[in-house]
Motif scaffolding. Structure first.
Motif, short mmCIF file in Angstrom:
data_model
loop_
_atom_site.label_atom_id
_atom_site.label_comp_id
_atom_site.label_asym_id
_atom_site.label_seq_id
_atom_site.Cartn_x
_atom_site.Cartn_y
_atom_site.Cartn_z
N ILE A 69 0.85 -1.18 0.00
CA ILE A 69 0.00 0.00 0.00
C ILE A 69 0.89 1.24 0.00
CG2 ILE A 69 -1.77 1.30 1.23
CD1 ILE A 69 -2.75 -1.37 0.13
N ASP A 70 0.66 2.12 -0.96
CA ASP A 70 1.39 3.38 -1.06
C ASP A 70 0.43 4.49 -0.68
OD1 ASP A 70 3.27 5.34 -1.73
OD2 ASP A 70 2.62 5.41 -3.82
N ILE A 71 0.69 5.17 0.44
CA ILE A 71 -0.23 6.17 0.99
C ILE A 71 0.25 7.57 0.61
CG2 ILE A 71 -1.26 7.11 3.09
CD1 ILE A 71 -0.86 4.33 4.36
N VAL A 72 -0.51 8.23 -0.27
CA VAL A 72 -0.15 9.56 -0.75
C VAL A 72 -1.37 10.49 -0.61
CG1 VAL A 72 1.27 10.71 -2.51
CG2 VAL A 72 1.06 8.23 -2.55
N SER A 73 -2.14 10.24 0.43
CA SER A 73 -3.36 11.02 0.69
C SER A 73 -3.05 12.14 1.68
CB SER A 73 -4.45 10.08 1.24
OG SER A 73 -3.92 9.26 2.28
N LEU A 81 -4.71 4.94 7.92
CA LEU A 81 -4.60 4.06 6.75
C LEU A 81 -3.42 3.10 6.88
CD1 LEU A 81 -5.39 6.54 3.83
CD2 LEU A 81 -6.84 4.68 4.65
N ALA A 82 -2.30 3.59 7.39
CA ALA A 82 -1.13 2.73 7.57
C ALA A 82 -1.41 1.64 8.59
CB ALA A 82 0.08 3.56 7.99
N ILE A 83 -2.06 2.00 9.68
CA ILE A 83 -2.40 1.02 10.72
C ILE A 83 -3.29 -0.08 10.14
CG2 ILE A 83 -3.77 0.73 12.83
CD1 ILE A 83 -2.64 3.55 13.66
N GLU A 84 -4.29 0.32 9.38
CA GLU A 84 -5.21 -0.66 8.78
C GLU A 84 -4.47 -1.54 7.78
OE1 GLU A 84 -8.89 -2.40 8.89
OE2 GLU A 84 -8.22 -0.66 10.06
N ALA A 85 -3.59 -0.96 6.98
CA ALA A 85 -2.86 -1.73 5.97
C ALA A 85 -1.95 -2.76 6.63
CB ALA A 85 -2.06 -0.79 5.08
N TYR A 102 1.50 11.38 17.45
CA TYR A 102 2.60 10.52 17.89
C TYR A 102 2.10 9.14 18.28
CZ TYR A 102 6.56 8.93 20.73
OH TYR A 102 7.60 8.21 21.27
N GLU A 103 0.93 9.06 18.91
CA GLU A 103 0.40 7.75 19.31
C GLU A 103 0.19 6.86 18.08
OE1 GLU A 103 0.16 6.62 22.39
OE2 GLU A 103 1.07 8.53 22.97
N GLU A 104 -0.27 7.44 16.99
CA GLU A 104 -0.44 6.65 15.76
C GLU A 104 0.91 6.17 15.22
OE1 GLU A 104 -4.51 8.81 14.04
OE2 GLU A 104 -2.56 9.26 13.14
N ALA A 105 1.90 7.04 15.27
CA ALA A 105 3.23 6.67 14.79
C ALA A 105 3.80 5.51 15.60
CB ALA A 105 4.16 7.87 14.85
N LYS A 106 3.64 5.56 16.93
CA LYS A 106 4.13 4.46 17.77
C LYS A 106 3.40 3.16 17.46
CE LYS A 106 3.63 6.27 21.87
NZ LYS A 106 3.69 6.34 23.37
N GLU A 107 2.10 3.26 17.20
CA GLU A 107 1.34 2.05 16.88
C GLU A 107 1.79 1.46 15.56
OE1 GLU A 107 -3.29 0.46 16.51
OE2 GLU A 107 -2.89 2.57 17.00
N ILE A 108 2.07 2.31 14.58
CA ILE A 108 2.58 1.83 13.29
C ILE A 108 3.88 1.05 13.48
CG2 ILE A 108 3.62 2.59 11.10
CD1 ILE A 108 1.55 4.91 11.15
N GLU A 109 4.78 1.61 14.29
CA GLU A 109 6.08 0.95 14.52
C GLU A 109 5.88 -0.41 15.19
OE1 GLU A 109 10.48 2.13 16.24
OE2 GLU A 109 8.71 3.03 17.19
#
Length: 342
Positions: A69-73, A81-85, A102-109
């Motif tokens: 998935i390439d996210i350019v939105s 979107l990244a979390i779901e992907a 920041y909380e979303e970024a930590k979850e992505i990692e």
């Protein structure tokens, strides 16, 4: 996996740039696109010969025939979107910023580790040779120990029509320099002190200034504005379907030497009856065999790392998470008019 099947979410001018570059890279193919605009979907489907189109990005993410998935939105959609992907087992490329929280970024990692997928953020400057050369000068010891970094990044005022009500500029423009500063500092940031000003009347300020202090003693300053006048020399004049100026300076001061790069410079000029241009020739150049420069190097590197099953050594995910932590601190510091300890 011989051919990565890519789904692109967001096909505005930068999403279309991604499409054009992916079409040049071996080992991948864009097979699906998603956007809220029917007009864009139909036009891009016709121009690029892509069969699968979605108005709902989540449907594209759930498509079992998609590997990447390439996210350019828009910026505030990147995190969700990244979390779901990742939860659906997809590898992910996220245009900067990684998220706006920041909380979303930590979850992505965390999710990337749990699901064993490759996630890379589009910190394009790391793939631009002048900035990469500055990193090499630091790593070789030519500059000695870095004591100070100065970063400046100004954008065309007319562009703020698109961003002034959409996102704080620290996440849109400042994130480039925060990422570079982290790359060069190679040390955790300890304190942030920032100020901002709103001169155009949008929801978000059109300029901010920040001072960062790092654990190793390095001091960095970052200034950014969206007030560059329309009559100034343009340097974005090819490839991106966007005319205007990025006026960026980066300086590293060490105890043995200094390094300085100015993105907007008169090394190459075109003079016409309409004005003067200084074409930028490092980010997304139009070359003999298509689009080159940092954007091609970046996306090509990502595709290679996915095939190898290894995290990028150039742009590791944790650096993007840390940059967002600093960005959040800049916003909070300016709002509360006090230093923020990290």
């Amino acid at each position: 996996m011989d051919q990565l099947r890519i789904g692109v979410i967001g096909i505005g001018r930068f999403g279309r740039l991604h499409l054009r570059v992916f079409n040049q890279i071996a080992g991948c193919e864009v097979t699906a696109i998603a956007d809220v605009s029917d007009k864009l979907l139909n036009q891009v489907k016709q121009d690029f010969g892509i069969e699968k189109t979605y108005k709902d990005a989540l449907r594209l993410i759930k498509d079992p025939a998609i590997d990447v998935i390439d996210i350019v939105s828009d910026e505030d959609t990147h995190g969700p979107l990244a979390i779901e992907a990742i939860k659906h087992g997809k590898h992910v490329f996220i245009e900067k910023p990684i998220a706006t929280k920041y909380e979303e970024a930590k979850e992505i990692e965390q999710l990337a580790k749990e699901h064993n997928v490759q996630v890379m953020v589009g910190n394009i400057s790391r793939f631009s040779q002048p900035y990469a050369s500055m990193k090499r000068a630091l790593a070789s010891g030519a500059l000695g120990t870095a004591g100070m970094i100065r970063a400046k990044r100004n954008f065309s005022k007319e562009w703020f029509d698109h961003f002034g009500h959409r996102v704080h500029p620290v996440y849109e423009s400042g994130i480039h320099d925060l990422d570079l500063i982290l790359w060069y500092a190679d040390s955790p940031c300890q304190e942030v002190y920032a100020s901002e000003r709103n001169m155009s009347g949008y929801d978000h300020p059109d300029l901010f200034s920040a001072v960062l202090t790092f654990e190793n003693g390095l001091i960095a300053s970052l200034d950014s504005s969206w007030l560059y006048p329309k009559g100034g020399p343009h340097n974005l004049v090819e490839t991106l379907e966007l005319a205007g100026t990025i006026d960026a300076d980066m300086e590293i001061i060490g105890d043995k030497g200094t390094a300085n790069y100015k993105l907007a410079h008169p090394g190459y000029s075109i003079w016409t009856e309409q004005g003067v241009q200084h074409p930028e020739l490092t980010l997304w150049t139009t070359e003999h065999d298509g689009i080159g420069g940092a954007i091609r190097a970046e996306l090509q590197h990502f595709v290679l790392q996915v095939h190898k099953g290894e995290e990028s050594p150039v742009a590791p995910l944790h650096d993007s998470v840390e940059a967002l932590r600093i960005a959040d601190a800049i916003v909070l510091s300016a709002k509360e008019k006090r230093p923020i300890q990290l």
